[in-house]
Write a protein that holds these residues in place. Structure first.
Motif, mmCIF file in Angstrom:
data_model
loop_
_atom_site.group_PDB
_atom_site.id
_atom_site.type_symbol
_atom_site.label_atom_id
_atom_site.label_comp_id
_atom_site.label_asym_id
_atom_site.label_seq_id
_atom_site.Cartn_x
_atom_site.Cartn_y
_atom_site.Cartn_z
ATOM 1 N N ASP A 65 0.821 -1.210 0.000
ATOM 2 C CA ASP A 65 0.000 0.000 0.000
ATOM 3 C C ASP A 65 0.855 1.259 0.000
ATOM 4 O OD1 ASP A 65 -2.205 -1.603 0.016
ATOM 5 O OD2 ASP A 65 -2.751 -1.234 2.111
ATOM 6 N N ILE A 66 1.884 1.285 0.840
ATOM 7 C CA ILE A 66 2.685 2.507 0.952
ATOM 8 C C ILE A 66 3.513 2.732 -0.317
ATOM 9 C CG2 ILE A 66 4.715 1.479 2.084
ATOM 10 C CD1 ILE A 66 4.636 3.992 3.953
ATOM 11 N N ALA A 67 3.940 1.642 -0.962
ATOM 12 C CA ALA A 67 4.673 1.792 -2.218
ATOM 13 C C ALA A 67 3.751 2.304 -3.319
ATOM 14 C CB ALA A 67 5.297 0.458 -2.617
ATOM 15 N N LEU A 68 2.517 1.774 -3.366
ATOM 16 C CA LEU A 68 1.552 2.254 -4.349
ATOM 17 C C LEU A 68 1.232 3.730 -4.129
ATOM 18 C CD1 LEU A 68 -0.891 -0.793 -4.475
ATOM 19 C CD2 LEU A 68 0.526 0.042 -6.356
ATOM 20 N N SER A 69 1.134 4.115 -2.849
ATOM 21 C CA SER A 69 0.878 5.516 -2.531
ATOM 22 C C SER A 69 1.981 6.398 -3.099
ATOM 23 C CB SER A 69 0.772 5.703 -1.019
ATOM 24 O OG SER A 69 0.705 7.061 -0.662
ATOM 25 N N ALA A 120 -6.646 4.411 5.447
ATOM 26 C CA ALA A 120 -6.559 5.194 4.212
ATOM 27 C C ALA A 120 -7.049 4.410 3.010
ATOM 28 C CB ALA A 120 -5.116 5.642 3.975
ATOM 29 N N GLY A 121 -7.727 3.272 3.246
ATOM 30 C CA GLY A 121 -8.059 2.388 2.154
ATOM 31 C C GLY A 121 -6.887 1.473 1.874
ATOM 32 N N GLY A 122 -6.758 0.999 0.644
ATOM 33 C CA GLY A 122 -5.645 0.112 0.328
ATOM 34 C C GLY A 122 -5.561 -0.194 -1.140
ATOM 35 N N GLY A 123 -4.421 -0.777 -1.540
ATOM 36 C CA GLY A 123 -4.211 -1.134 -2.932
ATOM 37 C C GLY A 123 -4.279 0.087 -3.827
ATOM 38 N N HIS A 124 -5.067 -0.031 -4.898
ATOM 39 C CA HIS A 124 -5.221 1.069 -5.846
ATOM 40 C C HIS A 124 -6.407 1.966 -5.511
ATOM 41 C CE1 HIS A 124 -2.136 -0.218 -8.724
ATOM 42 N NE2 HIS A 124 -2.468 -1.452 -8.397
ATOM 43 N N THR A 179 -15.991 -8.488 10.485
ATOM 44 C CA THR A 179 -15.182 -9.623 10.921
ATOM 45 C C THR A 179 -13.745 -9.140 11.086
ATOM 46 O OG1 THR A 179 -14.492 -10.345 8.719
ATOM 47 C CG2 THR A 179 -16.661 -11.096 9.492
ATOM 48 N N PRO A 180 -12.880 -9.913 11.729
ATOM 49 C CA PRO A 180 -11.487 -9.471 11.896
ATOM 50 C C PRO A 180 -10.725 -9.324 10.583
ATOM 51 C CG PRO A 180 -12.013 -11.228 13.448
ATOM 52 C CD PRO A 180 -13.157 -11.153 12.478
ATOM 53 N N PHE A 181 -11.304 -9.819 9.482
ATOM 54 C CA PHE A 181 -10.567 -9.824 8.223
ATOM 55 C C PHE A 181 -10.847 -8.595 7.368
ATOM 56 C CE2 PHE A 181 -12.087 -14.153 9.323
ATOM 57 C CZ PHE A 181 -10.942 -14.538 10.002
ATOM 58 N N GLY A 182 -11.816 -7.789 7.752
ATOM 59 C CA GLY A 182 -12.111 -6.563 7.027
ATOM 60 C C GLY A 182 -12.908 -6.810 5.760
ATOM 61 N N GLU A 183 -13.931 -6.018 5.563
ATOM 62 C CA GLU A 183 -14.779 -6.165 4.379
ATOM 63 C C GLU A 183 -14.393 -5.178 3.273
ATOM 64 O OE1 GLU A 183 -15.661 -8.795 6.593
ATOM 65 O OE2 GLU A 183 -16.071 -6.927 7.635
ATOM 66 N N GLY A 184 -13.489 -4.245 3.550
ATOM 67 C CA GLY A 184 -13.043 -3.301 2.522
ATOM 68 C C GLY A 184 -13.992 -2.146 2.327
ATOM 69 N N LYS A 185 -14.555 -1.647 3.428
ATOM 70 C CA LYS A 185 -15.547 -0.577 3.316
ATOM 71 C C LYS A 185 -14.914 0.730 2.843
ATOM 72 C CE LYS A 185 -17.423 0.561 7.103
ATOM 73 N NZ LYS A 185 -18.158 0.399 8.358
ATOM 74 N N THR A 186 -13.754 1.094 3.381
ATOM 75 C CA THR A 186 -13.091 2.317 2.943
ATOM 76 C C THR A 186 -12.577 2.175 1.508
ATOM 77 O OG1 THR A 186 -12.462 2.821 5.223
ATOM 78 C CG2 THR A 186 -11.304 4.002 3.489
ATOM 79 N N VAL A 187 -12.055 0.999 1.180
ATOM 80 C CA VAL A 187 -11.642 0.738 -0.202
ATOM 81 C C VAL A 187 -12.817 0.929 -1.149
ATOM 82 C CG1 VAL A 187 -10.932 -1.098 -1.802
ATOM 83 C CG2 VAL A 187 -9.702 -0.778 0.345
ATOM 84 N N THR A 188 -13.999 0.442 -0.740
ATOM 85 C CA THR A 188 -15.191 0.583 -1.580
ATOM 86 C C THR A 188 -15.623 2.041 -1.666
ATOM 87 O OG1 THR A 188 -15.923 -1.637 -0.968
ATOM 88 C CG2 THR A 188 -17.578 -0.166 -1.890
ATOM 89 N N THR A 189 -15.588 2.756 -0.553
ATOM 90 C CA THR A 189 -15.953 4.186 -0.551
ATOM 91 C C THR A 189 -15.085 4.962 -1.528
ATOM 92 O OG1 THR A 189 -16.697 4.086 1.747
ATOM 93 C CG2 THR A 189 -16.109 6.249 0.893
ATOM 94 N N LEU A 190 -13.791 4.740 -1.468
ATOM 95 C CA LEU A 190 -12.865 5.453 -2.352
ATOM 96 C C LEU A 190 -12.964 4.936 -3.790
ATOM 97 C CD1 LEU A 190 -9.816 5.466 0.076
ATOM 98 C CD2 LEU A 190 -11.372 7.369 -0.383
ATOM 99 N N GLY A 191 -13.025 3.604 -3.932
ATOM 100 C CA GLY A 191 -13.113 3.021 -5.261
ATOM 101 C C GLY A 191 -14.369 3.440 -5.994
ATOM 102 N N LEU A 192 -15.505 3.465 -5.273
ATOM 103 C CA LEU A 192 -16.760 3.897 -5.880
ATOM 104 C C LEU A 192 -16.663 5.349 -6.344
ATOM 105 C CD1 LEU A 192 -19.754 3.757 -6.600
ATOM 106 C CD2 LEU A 192 -20.286 4.109 -4.173
ATOM 107 N N SER A 193 -16.094 6.195 -5.513
ATOM 108 C CA SER A 193 -15.935 7.595 -5.894
ATOM 109 C C SER A 193 -15.063 7.722 -7.138
ATOM 110 C CB SER A 193 -15.333 8.386 -4.729
ATOM 111 O OG SER A 193 -15.448 9.767 -4.923
#
Length: 573
Positions: free
Chosen positions: A4-8, A108-112, A64-78
């Protein structure tokens, strides 16, 4: 795939003033904070400009402890909306340092699909959380000083100071720190100091401060000042409330927050604008970013994507009964985030610990677990619809997910009442991986919506509790402790029945008990205590043990964070 930090660091960032120009925000309202971030002056809201955007609220199944990716979805959707030619701004909360250095990691989300630069997002940002901590602790220090001087001077206090005696009997206001630290949950204050009153106290994490909730709910600086003045800091010997206004500290507290009331303009890895502001906890506060950020974004974009903390039983419920009721904000639709592994984890077949890696049963095809866990997704779809919202299910895809299971879930989601369901691959593909989701959201938002409440404001507090427990969670009733019964009667006598409830319960179950997975029924909701948060404008309801000061685990995230030979931060995610 890079970290994530390298992609950033590989992202091409716009200068903050150029980003503001793209949003048609006049330069006089833009206060740069370095090259790529800026504070946006809330005075912008006094300009004669209509709110043109549609608000999209992102929620999720039971976490769940594994995360559903809600922030990733918020940012990705935008980002996906922008790729479809519809201007979009994401509004998210500011991360607390406690989770960043603990198990959960950054926010801060993650990935791309992340806010960049992600190290700035996760580490201090523009200092708003520290400002909240300073204002909060100023009130705590002022309380203990007043307690000491009134006891020292006794009957001569008013004659010598010209101030009325507050006769402090019980201090309600704890101290705060923005770090997970279990050693501070119970402390002895003033120990061995003759110039202080020795008493028992406690610390909570700064994001749990009522001031953080107030910052997120205030409409402007003057509203912030009025709300802080109403905060109850203590009770007098006769049980009457002592407010920040009574202590004459509200003005100074507001002065410390004058800059913090301005949202921070940032961007995603694809230069999609993001407003980052406030960070109230979703278990003991309302878990949504600020009203001011949403209002600014709605004036400068076609779509504003914001997220609610935890599942629909938590952040979404509080969005409607607290944030929407106080602000008048109205979502056009709800995006409900789920994953195959998250659905299977809600089957009740496992007992997970924070930081645990997903077992093979969750990542391999398993129709039985999927069918058991699907009940949880169905419940959350129905719950979002209960508030009058069209629902789009966003199914975050992981590399190991199979088409057969993904298609089955999307079909079942539509049969359960979702308007549509779409795959999201924003983590791996950025905005390009969220265009199908964006299309579904655009279609759902056209439908329009009118929010419905589970309870009217005029309903007595006891009836609000029963309604929320039975209709909101599926409980068979409510059990009030003796303390809660007395507090409920007192709050009603003080004329606070009109306030909304802010339920403090576990996020790991629709019920109060984290061990009850799926869709529990027949349970009785325990209520241990009720506290008036009169500045934030809600009644805080404690349902079982809720952590307001987390602790660091045995394998905390800070172990991996360092700087390299070039002075760059590494290990942050």
């Amino acid at each position: 795939m890079l970290s994530d930090i390298a992609l950033s660091r590989h992202s091409t960032l716009l200068e903050a003033d150029a980003l503001a120009v793209r949003l048609d925000i006049p330069s006089r309202f833009v206060h740069p904070y370095g090259r790529h971030m800026a504070k946006i002056d809330p005075a912008l809201l006094r300009e004669p400009k209509a709110e043109r955007g549609k608000l999209i609220l992102v929620s999720a199944i039971t976490p769940t402890p594994f995360g559903e990716g809600k922030t990733v979805t918020t940012l990705g959707l935008s980002m996906g909306l922008n790729r479809r030619g519809a201007s979009s701004i994401a509004c998210v909360r500011q991360p607390s340092l406690g989770p960043v250095f603990g198990v959960k990691g950054g926010a801060a989300g993650g990935g791309h699909a992340q806010v960049v630069p992600m190290e700035a997002m996760n580490l201090h940002l523009t200092g708003d959380i520290h400002a909240v901590g300073a204002a909060h602790n100023l009130a705590a220090a002022a309380l203990d000083a007043r307690l000491y001087h009134e006891r020292k001077l006794g009957d001569d206090f008013t004659a010598q100071t010209g101030l009325p005696r507050l006769n402090i009997g019980h201090i309600l206001w704890p101290r705060v720190v923005d770090m997970n630290d279990r050693a501070l949950r119970r402390v002895t204050l003033g120990l061995g100091d003759e110039t202080a009153v020795e008493r028992q106290g406690r610390f909570i994490i700064t994001a749990a401060s009522e001031l953080m909730a107030i910052l997120a709910l205030a409409s402007d600086l003057h509203d912030l000042r009025a709300r802080i003045g109403r905060v109850r800091l203590a009770e007098a010997v006769d049980g009457s409330p002592i407010t920040a206004e009574d202590l004459e500290v509200a003005g100074a507290m507001t002065a410390l927050l004058k800059q913090a009331i301005a949202p921070t303009l940032m961007q995603t890895s694809e230069q999609t604008p993001v407003l980052v502001h406030a960070g109230p906890f979703a278990n003991i506060a309302h878990g949504n970013s600020s009203v001011i950020a949403d209002r600014i974004a709605l004036r400068h974009a076609d779509y504003v994507v914001t997220e609610a903390g935890f599942g629909t039983d938590m952040g979404l419920e509080k969005f409607f009964h607290i944030k929407a009721r106080q602000s008048g904000l109205q979502p056009a639709c709800v995006v409900l985030v789920a994953t195959l592994r998250g659905i299977k984890a809600n089957s009740g077949a496992f007992d997970f610990a924070p930081g645990q890696r997903p077992p093979a049963e969750l990542t391999a095809p398993n129709q039985q677990l999927l069918e058991l866990g699907m009940e949880n997704l169905r419940w959350h779809i129905g719950n979002a619809r209960r508030y009058g919202m069209p629902v789009v299910v966003a199914l975050n895809r992981f590399p190991e997910d199979g088409d057969e299971e993904l298609n089955w879930v999307m079909t079942q989601a539509c049969l359960a009442g979702a308007r549509s369901a779409a795959l999201s691959e924003a983590f791996a593909k950025g905005g390009a991986g969220a265009t199908t989701l964006a299309d579904a959201v655009i279609e759902a938002a056209i439908q329009g919506s009118a929010p419905r409440w589970l309870y009217p404001s005029a309903l007595p507090l006891r009836d609000k509790l029963t309604t929320l427990a039975e209709r909101g969670y599926g409980a068979s009733g409510v059990h009030l402790s003796d303390t809660a019964k007395a507090q409920l009667e007192m709050l009603s006598q003080q004329g606070l029945d009109h306030l909304s409830l802010c339920m403090a319960k576990t996020p790991l179950s629709i019920s109060h008990d984290p061990a009850l997975k799926g869709v529990p029924t027949g349970f009785v909701l325990p209520v241990e205590a009720l506290v008036a948060c009169t500045g934030a404008g809600f009644i805080y309801v404690l349902c079982g043990p809720v952590m307001t000061m987390p602790g660091l685990g045995s394998l905390p995230g800070y172990r991996h964070i360092d700087i390299d030979e070039h002075g760059d931060i590494i290990g942050l995610s």
